[in-house]
Motif scaffolding. Structure first.
Motif, PDB file in Angstrom:
ATOM      1  N   SER A  28      -3.306   1.486  -4.501  1.00 34.29           N
ATOM      2  CA  SER A  28      -3.826   2.590  -3.693  1.00 34.29           C
ATOM      3  C   SER A  28      -5.280   2.839  -4.045  1.00 34.29           C
ATOM      4  O   SER A  28      -5.645   2.871  -5.215  1.00 34.29           O
ATOM      5  N   ASP A  60      -2.407   5.423   2.875  1.00 31.87           N
ATOM      6  CA  ASP A  60      -3.590   4.591   2.609  1.00 31.87           C
ATOM      7  C   ASP A  60      -3.691   3.443   3.606  1.00 31.87           C
ATOM      8  O   ASP A  60      -2.816   2.583   3.665  1.00 31.87           O
ATOM      9  N   SER A  61      -4.783   3.420   4.385  1.00 29.62           N
ATOM     10  CA  SER A  61      -4.937   2.376   5.404  1.00 29.62           C
ATOM     11  C   SER A  61      -5.758   1.185   4.909  1.00 29.62           C
ATOM     12  O   SER A  61      -6.020   0.265   5.671  1.00 29.62           O
ATOM     13  N   HIS A  62      -6.172   1.198   3.634  1.00 27.80           N
ATOM     14  CA  HIS A  62      -6.992   0.083   3.136  1.00 27.80           C
ATOM     15  C   HIS A  62      -6.165  -1.200   2.995  1.00 27.80           C
ATOM     16  O   HIS A  62      -5.002  -1.144   2.606  1.00 27.80           O
ATOM     17  N   THR A  63      -6.795  -2.339   3.275  1.00 28.35           N
ATOM     18  CA  THR A  63      -6.050  -3.589   3.176  1.00 28.35           C
ATOM     19  C   THR A  63      -6.701  -4.645   2.283  1.00 28.35           C
ATOM     20  O   THR A  63      -6.006  -5.519   1.779  1.00 28.35           O
ATOM     21  N   TRP A  64      -8.025  -4.594   2.080  1.00 30.75           N
ATOM     22  CA  TRP A  64      -8.651  -5.673   1.301  1.00 30.75           C
ATOM     23  C   TRP A  64      -8.100  -5.715  -0.123  1.00 30.75           C
ATOM     24  O   TRP A  64      -7.972  -6.781  -0.716  1.00 30.75           O
ATOM     25  N   ASN A  65      -7.756  -4.549  -0.698  1.00 28.77           N
ATOM     26  CA  ASN A  65      -7.149  -4.529  -2.030  1.00 28.77           C
ATOM     27  C   ASN A  65      -5.824  -5.294  -2.023  1.00 28.77           C
ATOM     28  O   ASN A  65      -5.509  -6.029  -2.962  1.00 28.77           O
ATOM     29  N   GLY A 101       0.846  -1.189   0.000  1.00 23.86           N
ATOM     30  CA  GLY A 101       0.000   0.000   0.000  1.00 23.86           C
ATOM     31  C   GLY A 101       0.878   1.234   0.000  1.00 23.86           C
ATOM     32  O   GLY A 101       2.109   1.142  -0.024  1.00 23.86           O
ATOM     33  N   TYR A 121      -5.808  -1.145  10.702  1.00 22.57           N
ATOM     34  CA  TYR A 121      -5.688   0.025   9.833  1.00 22.57           C
ATOM     35  C   TYR A 121      -4.304   0.620   9.664  1.00 22.57           C
ATOM     36  O   TYR A 121      -4.134   1.517   8.855  1.00 22.57           O
ATOM     37  N   ASN A 125      -7.244   5.220  -1.884  1.00 23.51           N
ATOM     38  CA  ASN A 125      -7.785   6.310  -1.071  1.00 23.51           C
ATOM     39  C   ASN A 125      -7.778   7.656  -1.777  1.00 23.51           C
ATOM     40  O   ASN A 125      -8.068   8.690  -1.172  1.00 23.51           O
ATOM     41  N   PRO A 169      -0.679  -2.007   4.676  1.00 22.73           N
ATOM     42  CA  PRO A 169      -1.037  -0.604   4.443  1.00 22.73           C
ATOM     43  C   PRO A 169      -0.028   0.379   5.048  1.00 22.73           C
ATOM     44  O   PRO A 169       0.859  -0.036   5.808  1.00 22.73           O
TER      45      PRO A 169
END
Lengths: 152, 418
Positions: free
Chosen positions: A66, A18-23, A14, B138, A68, A43
């Motif tokens: 990414s 960007d804190s997203h993880t499912w991607n 990541g 997160y 976000n 992330p």
């Protein structure tokens, strides 16, 4: 349904903000099924952390994802650090996802990423382009040609 | 306002009257918008509680960025409570917070101290958090740091919200990555975070659970959470269970989103949860407006009002979720010592292992799937204190396509109901 092992390693990561993880979880499975070993950094990866991970793991390819809206900006910073910073590296780098806040592709921003040293810029959900990049002959090899992914 | 009021007592009073408290996730950068939003939530039909959701710069501790955004007049994705002076926040809440309308701060920070100081200074008592749940999903804050930060955070909240005020803390442990975590682990984490809060001086809690893929399994989970809380929390601690409407990929159609929201309200009432954090139909696309939040609150309150509460005593069954959650909690607490230390040990040894969580302090050896009946199951148990997944008839490993289908399963089901 998986392809035979390539013996190569792909580093999935990541971006700094960007804190997203499912991607990233999805990409790991996707790339593993194409026969690669995957190191997933998760992330919020800073530019320095990415550079350090490249030094330690010596991957054959870096996949930056990414979603976000800061991807153009954060990706540019990451690839610039990788190509020009301390311990500079020529490991191939590709980037994809929702890269801008507007939800549409920016050819100018993609061109800046390519000029800074990205080997391909993929549109959101254009997994066919990523698959093609990873399965073509000598995929991920250090001789990867610069290539604007998008619609391919 | 005569008797000392608290967030928990407000929820208990609503429950005594047969009402489910409904609450939005809502935050705006400016005091004017934030106040307008709270006014509308307060006026909505149903027992509502208010929320100040904090912006993500404040969440990660970048107060300089929050300040710069305010100075530029840039829109923030939440209320920067540690940047606006306490007097400004007090003024925005003046005449809004009351015995019949408490306001809670929701934020997601693994470094909560500035937020806790700011909310206490503004006269607020209730917030949300957790050493594990505000850390692992997160970011990259080491678990050890988050445990220390939250221990201090609890003690600070207790100190800065003295009697007759009552500090209230909600665990976020029943949510984790939002989807695909089997309920036994969610329930265990919520209970463990509740025990951690109690150990650090918090006497009033709420324990969360997020709606997953199967209504029957979810009802088992909420009941298991209530039973374990009753068995394990010290008797002096007041607590209730709060349900979150589905936190994974949300239906894209308004009808689908409304059906999922209504299902969560019914689940809350039937399983004995006393509060519901709602989601809006806009959720799949962008940050919802005040009107969309109010609409969601009223739909949830109406669905709850039409649902029969559970018969007494039905939470005592040894359900699959209860047994699994108890196995986790038992393994973590077995060695004795402080709960925070026990949590760190459990993650280091992989006894607790959140599937698909990429945090460096999570073992990452567990995997889960949605089984053919719709329930969440383990497909790999790693070092967790569970029976290994049986080889015969075992659910196949998730592929990339399978993962995509699983994360969209709930959205697809609710979008496509005729």
């Amino acid at each position: 349904m998986s392809l035979p092992p390539t013996g190569q390693t792909v580093l999935v990561t990541g971006t700094a903000s960007d804190s997203h993880t499912w991607n990233l979880v999805y990409l790991q499975l996707f790339v593993e099924e194409l026969g690669y070993r995957v190191v997933n950094l998760g992330p919020c990866v800073t530019d320095d952390l990415l550079a350090e991970a490249c030094r330690v793991h010596r991957p054959d390819l870096v996949v930056i994802s990414s979603v976000n809206g800061h991807g153009y900006r954060d990706g540019l910073s990451a690839v610039t650090r990788l190509r020009r910073g301390p311990g500079r590296s020529d490991i191939p780098v590709v980037i994809g996802g929702k890269l801008g806040v507007l939800g549409e592709r920016s050819p100018e921003a993609a061109a800046r990423l390519l000029a800074a040293g990205c080997d391909a810029v993929f549109d959101d959900a254009d997994l066919d382009a990523l698959r093609e990049f990873l399965t073509r002959p000598a995929a991920g090899a250090r001789t990867a040609h610069r290539h604007a992914g998008s619609t391919v | 306002m005569s008797a000392p009021q608290s967030f928990g007592r407000f929820v208990a009073r609503a429950a005594a009257g047969g009402g489910l408290v409904v609450q939005p996730r809502m935050g705006f950068g400016t005091p004017r918008l934030m106040r307008a939003g709270l006014e509308r939530v307060r006026a909505a039909a149903g027992s509502t509680a208010g929320t100040l959701t904090i912006d993500s710069y404040t969440r990660v501790g970048d107060l300089a960025a929050a300040g710069a955004a305010l100075a530029e007049g840039a829109a923030l994705n939440g209320y920067p409570i540690a940047t606006h002076p306490p007097a400004v926040t007090r003024e925005l809440l003046d005449g809004i917070t009351a015995a019949d309308f408490p306001v809670q701060v929701r934020h997601g920070s693994s470094r909560p101290e500035p937020i806790i100081r700011a909310l206490a200074a503004a006269g607020l008592d209730a917030t949300e958090g957790g050493p594990v749940s505000y850390c692992l999903p997160y970011g990259r804050t080491p678990l050890r740091e988050s445990v220390d930060n939250w221990a201090r955070g609890c003690e600070l909240l207790a100190e800065l919200v003295p009697a007759p005020r009552t500090p209230h803390l909600e665990t976020f442990g029943g949510c984790m990555l939002g989807q695909l975590c089997p309920p036994g682990l969610l329930v265990a984490l919520s209970v463990l975070e509740g025990l951690f809060f109690a150990e650090h001086g918090i006497g009033e809690l709420s324990l969360s659970y997020a709606q997953q893929t199967d209504a029957g399994q979810d009802a088992e989970a909420v009941r298991a959470l209530r039973r374990l809380a009753a068995e394990l929390l010290p008797p002096r601690v007041e607590w209730h269970v709060v349900l979150y409407t589905y936190m994974g990929v949300y239906p894209g159609t308004r009808a689908g989103a409304d059906r999922l929201l209504e299902a969560s309200a019914r689940l809350a009432v039937r399983s004995g949860a006393r509060r519901l954090i709602v989601k809006t139909a806009a959720e799949a696309h962008r940050i919802p407006t005040v009107a969309e939040n109010v609409r969601a609150l009223e739909i949830a309150a109406a669905a709850a009002a039409l649902t029969e509460p559970p018969a007494a005593g039905d939470e005592s069954a040894d359900s699959e979720v209860y047994l699994e959650a108890r196995a986790f909690v038992g393994a973590v607490l077995d060695g004795g010592g402080p709960v925070g230390t026990a949590l760190r040990t459990a993650f280091a040894r992989g006894w607790l292992d959140v599937p698909y969580c990429l945090h460096p302090d999570n073992a990452g050896r567990s995997r889960s799937v949605i089984d053919p009946t719709g329930r969440l199951r383990w497909s790999r148990t790693g070092s967790m204190p569970l029976a290994p997944v049986r080889r015969s008839g075992r659910v196949p490993e998730l592929t990339a396509d399978g993962l995509l289908a699983a994360v969209h399963a709930v959205a697809r089901r609710y979008d496509h109901v005729a």
